[in-house]
Design a protein around this motif. Structure first.
Motif, PDB file in Angstrom:
ATOM      1  N   ARG A  51     -10.461 -23.560-159.558  1.00 59.13           N
ATOM      2  CA  ARG A  51     -10.686 -24.128-160.887  1.00 59.13           C
ATOM      3  C   ARG A  51     -11.544 -25.378-160.784  1.00 59.13           C
ATOM      4  O   ARG A  51     -11.620 -26.005-159.732  1.00 59.13           O
ATOM      5  CB  ARG A  51      -9.349 -24.497-161.539  1.00 59.13           C
ATOM      6  CG  ARG A  51      -8.451 -23.310-161.791  1.00 59.13           C
ATOM      7  CD  ARG A  51      -7.119 -23.722-162.363  1.00 59.13           C
ATOM      8  NE  ARG A  51      -6.358 -24.456-161.353  1.00 59.13           N
ATOM      9  CZ  ARG A  51      -5.271 -25.172-161.610  1.00 59.13           C
ATOM     10  NH1 ARG A  51      -4.819 -25.286-162.841  1.00 59.13           N
ATOM     11  NH2 ARG A  51      -4.637 -25.783-160.651  1.00 59.13           N
ATOM     12  N   THR A  52     -12.140 -25.755-161.898  1.00 54.95           N
ATOM     13  CA  THR A  52     -12.882 -27.018-161.933  1.00 54.95           C
ATOM     14  C   THR A  52     -11.890 -28.170-161.830  1.00 54.95           C
ATOM     15  O   THR A  52     -10.686 -28.003-162.084  1.00 54.95           O
ATOM     16  CB  THR A  52     -13.677 -27.162-163.244  1.00 54.95           C
ATOM     17  OG1 THR A  52     -12.750 -27.301-164.328  1.00 54.95           O
ATOM     18  CG2 THR A  52     -14.611 -25.986-163.474  1.00 54.95           C
ATOM     19  N   PHE A  53     -12.400 -29.361-161.487  1.00 53.08           N
ATOM     20  CA  PHE A  53     -11.499 -30.502-161.413  1.00 53.08           C
ATOM     21  C   PHE A  53     -10.978 -30.867-162.798  1.00 53.08           C
ATOM     22  O   PHE A  53      -9.854 -31.349-162.935  1.00 53.08           O
ATOM     23  CB  PHE A  53     -12.144 -31.706-160.728  1.00 53.08           C
ATOM     24  CG  PHE A  53     -11.143 -32.737-160.315  1.00 53.08           C
ATOM     25  CD1 PHE A  53     -10.117 -32.418-159.431  1.00 53.08           C
ATOM     26  CD2 PHE A  53     -11.188 -34.028-160.816  1.00 53.08           C
ATOM     27  CE1 PHE A  53      -9.161 -33.358-159.051  1.00 53.08           C
ATOM     28  CE2 PHE A  53     -10.240 -34.980-160.445  1.00 53.08           C
ATOM     29  CZ  PHE A  53      -9.230 -34.639-159.562  1.00 53.08           C
ATOM     30  N   ALA A  54     -11.757 -30.604-163.836  1.00 59.28           N
ATOM     31  CA  ALA A  54     -11.270 -30.838-165.203  1.00 59.28           C
ATOM     32  C   ALA A  54     -10.052 -29.963-165.479  1.00 59.28           C
ATOM     33  O   ALA A  54      -9.055 -30.448-166.029  1.00 59.28           O
ATOM     34  CB  ALA A  54     -12.372 -30.543-166.215  1.00 59.28           C
ATOM     35  N   GLU A  55     -10.098 -28.695-165.081  1.00 60.57           N
ATOM     36  CA  GLU A  55      -8.953 -27.807-165.305  1.00 60.57           C
ATOM     37  C   GLU A  55      -7.733 -28.274-164.518  1.00 60.57           C
ATOM     38  O   GLU A  55      -6.607 -28.232-165.023  1.00 60.57           O
ATOM     39  CB  GLU A  55      -9.315 -26.375-164.926  1.00 60.57           C
ATOM     40  CG  GLU A  55     -10.315 -25.750-165.884  1.00 60.57           C
ATOM     41  CD  GLU A  55     -10.886 -24.435-165.387  1.00 60.57           C
ATOM     42  OE1 GLU A  55     -10.921 -23.485-166.192  1.00 60.57           O
ATOM     43  OE2 GLU A  55     -11.305 -24.347-164.203  1.00 60.57           O
TER      44      GLU A  55
END
Length: 164
Positions: A51-55
Motif C-alpha cells: 500500500r501507499t504510505f498514505a494508506e
C-alpha cells in the motif's frame, strides 16, 4: 504470578506516563516521516504491491485514537480506515495531530489497575489493555519502517529513527 503481582511488575518497569511519552515520541517521528514525503508520492508511491504510505497512515489513524476511545468508553466500533483526506497531505497531518491529542485525552483516563483487563478492540481483537496499546505502537513502528523504505527508494533521507 497473580494478576495483582503482574500489574505491580509492569508498573515497576514503566509507568503509564512514561509509556504515553514513549508512544508520543513514536508519533512525533512518524509525523516527520509523513512530512518528508512529497505530496504526490505520499498518495501514489508503492513498492512490490504494498500500500501507499498514505494508506498505511490512514490505518494508523483508524487504530490509535479510536482504539483508545473504545478502551476507555467500552463502546465497540468497527475499524474504519476510510478517512476523507481529499488527497491532501496537510489534511492528513491535521488529522494526525488531532489523533495525537485524542490519544493524550483517552490514555490519561485509563487507570493503572485496568491495564491487565481483557478487552476486545474493534469488536474482534481480543487481548489486554496493555497488549492492545503495545500493538498500536508496534503497528505504527512497522508501517513507519515501510515509509522509510519508500523514502529511500525516492532518494529522500528519512528522519533518524532514534530522534523521538
Amino acid at each position: 504470578m497473580s494478576k495483582n503481582e503482574s500489574k505491580t511488575a509492569i508498573q515497576e518497569v514503566i509507568t503509564p506516563a512514561e509509556l504515553l511519552k514513549h508512544w508520543q515520541g513514536h508519533r512525533s517521528l512518524t509525523r516527520r516521516v509523513i512530512e518528508a514525503f512529497p505530496e504526490k508520492e505520499f498518495f501514489n508511491h508503492s513498492i512490490g504491491g504494498m500500500r501507499t504510505f498514505a494508506e498505511m497512515t490512514l490505518e494508523l489513524l483508524a487504530i490509535a485514537g479510536p482504539g483508545l476511545k473504545e478502551i476507555v468508553t467500552k463502546e465497540t466500533q468497527a475499524l474504519n480506515e476510510h478517512i476523507d483526506h481529499k488527497d491532501q497531505k496537510n489534511l492528513v497531518l491535521k488529522l494526525w495531530d488531532q489523533a495525537t491529542e485524542e490519544i493524550d485525552t483517552y490514555f490519561n483516563q485509563i487507570t493503572p489497575d485496568s491495564f491487565q483487563d481483557t478487552i476486545k478492540t474493534f469488536g474482534q481483537y481480543e487481548g489486554t489493555v496493555i497488549s492492545s496499546i503495545l500493538y498500536f505502537i508496534d503497528n505504527e513502528i512497522h508501517h513507519r519502517g515501510q515509509g522509510y523504505v519508500y523514502l529511500r527508494d525516492l532518494g529522500i533521507e528519512p528522519p533518524f529513527f532514534w530522534e523521538r
